[in-house]
Scaffold this active site. Sequence first.
Site, mmCIF file in Angstrom:
data_model
loop_
_atom_site.group_PDB
_atom_site.id
_atom_site.type_symbol
_atom_site.label_atom_id
_atom_site.label_comp_id
_atom_site.label_asym_id
_atom_site.label_seq_id
_atom_site.Cartn_x
_atom_site.Cartn_y
_atom_site.Cartn_z
ATOM 1 N N GLY A 159 100.891 41.786 -17.175
ATOM 2 C CA GLY A 159 101.062 42.892 -17.858
ATOM 3 C C GLY A 159 101.062 44.079 -16.802
ATOM 4 O O GLY A 159 101.828 45.089 -17.066
ATOM 5 N N ASN A 171 102.972 36.534 -24.042
ATOM 6 C CA ASN A 171 102.976 37.622 -23.047
ATOM 7 C C ASN A 171 103.822 38.619 -23.218
ATOM 8 O O ASN A 171 103.792 39.810 -22.779
ATOM 9 C CB ASN A 171 103.511 36.742 -21.810
ATOM 10 C CG ASN A 171 102.516 35.761 -21.232
ATOM 11 O OD1 ASN A 171 103.027 34.682 -20.728
ATOM 12 N ND2 ASN A 171 101.274 35.782 -21.475
ATOM 13 N N CYS A 197 92.015 38.986 -21.713
ATOM 14 C CA CYS A 197 92.932 39.586 -22.530
ATOM 15 C C CYS A 197 93.216 38.415 -23.636
ATOM 16 O O CYS A 197 93.366 38.917 -24.768
ATOM 17 C CB CYS A 197 94.133 39.810 -22.062
ATOM 18 S SG CYS A 197 94.306 41.278 -20.885
ATOM 19 N N CYS A 229 77.365 46.093 2.794
ATOM 20 C CA CYS A 229 78.070 45.302 2.037
ATOM 21 C C CYS A 229 78.480 44.023 2.820
ATOM 22 O O CYS A 229 78.553 44.011 4.192
ATOM 23 C CB CYS A 229 79.509 46.283 2.040
ATOM 24 S SG CYS A 229 80.903 45.118 1.339
ATOM 25 N N CYS A 283 86.789 28.581 -36.045
ATOM 26 C CA CYS A 283 87.245 29.650 -35.586
ATOM 27 C C CYS A 283 88.620 29.558 -34.798
ATOM 28 O O CYS A 283 89.336 28.696 -35.257
ATOM 29 C CB CYS A 283 85.994 29.864 -34.307
ATOM 30 S SG CYS A 283 86.154 28.990 -32.843
#
Lengths: 416, 99
Positions: free
Chosen positions: A49, A78, A197, A255, A366
């Site tokens: 996306g 998609n 997603c 870091c 589910c």
Amino acid sequence: MSDFASQSSHSLTASEIGRYSRQLIVEELGVKGQERLRDASVLIVGAGGLGCPVAMYLAAAGVGKLGVVDHDDVSIDNLHRQVLHSESSVDTPKAHSIQTALNRLNSSVTVVPYCMQLTSKNALNIIKDYDIVADCSDNAATRYLVNDACVLTGKPLVSGSALRWEGQLTVYHNGKDCPCYRCIYPEPPRPDMVTNCADGGVIGPVVGVIGSMQALEVIKVVTGVGSSFAGNLFLFDGLMGRTRSIKLRSRREDCLVCGHQPTVTELIDYELMCGSGACDKIRPLKLLAPSERMLATEYAEKRRQGSHKGTALLDTRPVGEFAFCHLPEAINIPLEEMRSLDWAQIAARLPGQSAAQSLTQVVAVCHRGNDSQLAVQLLREKLAAAAVSSDSLSVVDLVGGLEAWAAEVDVAFPRY
Amino acid sequence: GCIDVTIEFSGGAELLVGKQKIHKASLPSNRDWTIRSLLPWIAEHLMKTDRPELLIENGTVRPGILVLVNDTDWELLGELSYVIKPNDTITFISTLHGG
């Protein structure tokens, strides 16, 4: 030699001037910017996306070379957001699908498809051939991998992400004080705290907005205009119609990868670090023993024989998903709601209590058979708290959920 | 008296607080409030779940959630020790990974 070529103080051809004239006219871009775009190479990690609009706008703008990494094939679910792919490219590699689309859009752009997962083994070797990287991936492990590879090879990173109605964008490792992804997120989130997603859903134009902005920032970095989001986090909330830009901390001296004394000096095992795979596919949980589960075919047989009368089918998906498809006898109590109910409250919503035949079995179902296992564990706790014996009421789940029902019992049942 | 603040959740963090993104809160002003002391207050008053670990881990905000004070990264403001002022907006943003 034409008068044009002999007089020219730049290297753009007449056809390039024509093709890119509408962006060349924009003062900050100009001929220098166009030359830089043409000479630039951009690696796009993820052809989904976000990757689609990034690839589309960069090819259209005349970026010389675009690499596209994605191990996955195009699937029909998609297409609502991954707008360079089409029905005819379903089941073909996404990187190839993008290459085909870009060739049609701008044949002067070199597109290099990498139909593979970006890994610790191949990342440096791929990234070294590019000037800048756009992270359009869909998982935490790949985001840490891309970040570390960019730091180790000295490339700026334009990172976008999205879920549901919201998107986020930051440019990392672009200048002296600019933080890298690890500076902002030193520790990965626990895998069970990450929503992808496939589970959370995403609205197409939201990835379109963020992907388009990633393309814009790539153009600004490549042309030397400079990024607006180096060390800033851009937030987009499509539901509330709100955008914000947040000043982030500077580069962390301590870091692990871009600090003064880095300990990450080569790529590590990012799936191990994040406790999750480098893709957004849902992995099947195995929380229950086989004896505590029922196959879709077994449940179908029960229904066919009419021996499911004492059985309640409890659908644990969110209300919205229940609304788009469910088995007719199913009762919907979402897992999250179930957590706050006691057994008496749950039982009151199940059928078969007052009928001649009383309730002897609850089958939890589910989407894919993961939440239903959590629901069985939860129901057992609640039954125990209510002192209901497991002899009088058995609780099982449907293996593989409604996906398995669609695959093994009813091919007409929607898959999503 | 009270210290009025706005507490915001986004990026999915709002799912921890009844799906409501913006919360107006009045904190009793008989004590100083820092982010450190705000966290258990949020767990008690706003979180509609019995799992505070979805937001709080080892006394701080769990990895994967970014904290902002008035649109600025809390790290620039002292993190947990930041002293909350009237009309502050404290934001908890869940990092997105999807694409």
